[in-house]
Write a protein that holds these residues in place. Structure first.
Motif, short mmCIF file in Angstrom:
data_model
loop_
_atom_site.label_atom_id
_atom_site.label_comp_id
_atom_site.label_asym_id
_atom_site.label_seq_id
_atom_site.Cartn_x
_atom_site.Cartn_y
_atom_site.Cartn_z
N ILE A 79 0.81 -1.23 0.00
CA ILE A 79 0.00 0.00 0.00
C ILE A 79 0.84 1.27 0.00
N LEU A 80 2.16 1.17 -0.06
CA LEU A 80 3.02 2.35 -0.02
C LEU A 80 2.97 3.13 -1.33
N GLN A 81 3.04 4.45 -1.21
CA GLN A 81 3.17 5.30 -2.39
C GLN A 81 4.09 6.47 -2.07
N ILE A 110 11.88 1.41 -6.34
CA ILE A 110 13.04 0.55 -6.59
C ILE A 110 13.74 0.32 -5.25
N ASP A 111 13.90 -0.95 -4.87
CA ASP A 111 14.63 -1.29 -3.66
C ASP A 111 16.12 -1.12 -3.89
N TYR A 114 14.87 3.52 -0.66
CA TYR A 114 13.71 3.16 -1.48
C TYR A 114 13.53 4.31 -2.44
N GLU A 115 13.62 4.10 -3.76
CA GLU A 115 13.59 5.19 -4.72
C GLU A 115 12.33 5.14 -5.57
N LYS A 121 11.90 10.10 -8.83
CA LYS A 121 13.28 9.83 -8.40
C LYS A 121 13.58 10.25 -6.96
N SER A 122 12.56 10.54 -6.17
CA SER A 122 12.78 10.84 -4.76
C SER A 122 13.33 9.61 -4.06
N SER A 123 14.27 9.82 -3.16
CA SER A 123 14.90 8.72 -2.45
C SER A 123 14.53 8.77 -0.97
#
Length: 236
Positions: A13-15, A25-26, A31-32, A37-39
């Motif tokens: 459920i994460l966004q 992307i792990d 977590y990106e 492109k926020s990290s």
């Protein structure tokens, strides 16, 4: 919690709080977001999904309606039909027996509950006893599972069956945005239970102490219905 070991129900459920993308992307200790492109960093026990930068939020308001709210605002009564038993030692004193009797019962398997502004996680045992997978959320507490800004919750629409928000609303800078976010992440027919300061003195950078009308209006404006706002006679 290590992101690789996070409960699949929660990970699903994460966004991204910045752009609302569900595609991540792990990476090693981060977590990106695939879109903006926020990290976001994570450690052994916590994922940091706080906003990486400021964002603009627009909320429409309907004005010109009746200023009188037709609601009794009587003290909360015990729900005699409650199917839950909280007769154990770890029940925080601010969760009154009246309030606990209105906790919805989860199925113990798929049901998710968000402890919004969880602090040290004192509600965890109660929420798990009610039959939910617990998600502790806070802006800065080291005890939270997920760090984030309540004005931009890092969860998909219709994610939670139950949201608990105890003594948090008065500390929120933009209450209408907060209530809209809770409404957004709750499933249809989901339940919000909480409390807010009114006559309590300024504390912990509190912004808005809410009257009964203010509380009702903040919730109704977000789309909530079947609203009950009641004074807490147990609080001096």
């Amino acid at each position: 919690m290590n992101i690789y070991l996070m409960d699949k129900k929660i990970k699903k459920i994460l966004q991204c709080p910045n752009c609302s993308s569900e595609k991540f992307i792990d990476k090693v200790n981060s977590y990106e977001c695939k879109v903006c492109k926020s990290s976001y960093k994570y450690g052994k026990d916590q994922l940091d999904l706080r906003l990486p930068k400021e964002k603009v939020v627009n909320i429409p308001f309907a004005i010109g309606g009746d200023f009188v709210i037709d609601h009794s605002f009587a003290p909360l009564e015990i729900n005699e039909y409650s199917k839950l038993n909280f007769d154990f030692k770890n029940v925080p004193a601010h969760l009154t027996k009246e309030l606990l009797s209105h906790f919805p019962k989860g199925d113990g398997v798929t049901a998710l509950a968000l402890d919004l502004g969880c602090g040290k996680g004192v509600h965890k045992d109660v929420i798990k006893t009610a039959g939910y997978t617990y998600v502790g959320f806070d802006y800065e507490s080291p005890s939270a599972d997920i760090l984030g800004d309540a004005h931009s919750l890092p969860f998909c629409d219709n994610s939670f069956d139950f949201v608990l928000s105890m003594a948090v609303l008065e500390h929120i800078k933009f209450p209408f945005i907060y209530s809209n976010e809770i409404y957004r992440v709750l499933k249809p027919n989901g339940t919000l239970i909480g409390s807010v300061a009114f006559l309590e003195g300024f504390h912990s950078h509190s912004y808005y102490h809410h009257t009964h009308y203010g509380t009702y209006n903040t919730l109704e404006s977000a789309g909530f219905n079947n609203i009950t706002v009641a004074p807490n006679p147990h609080w001096h």
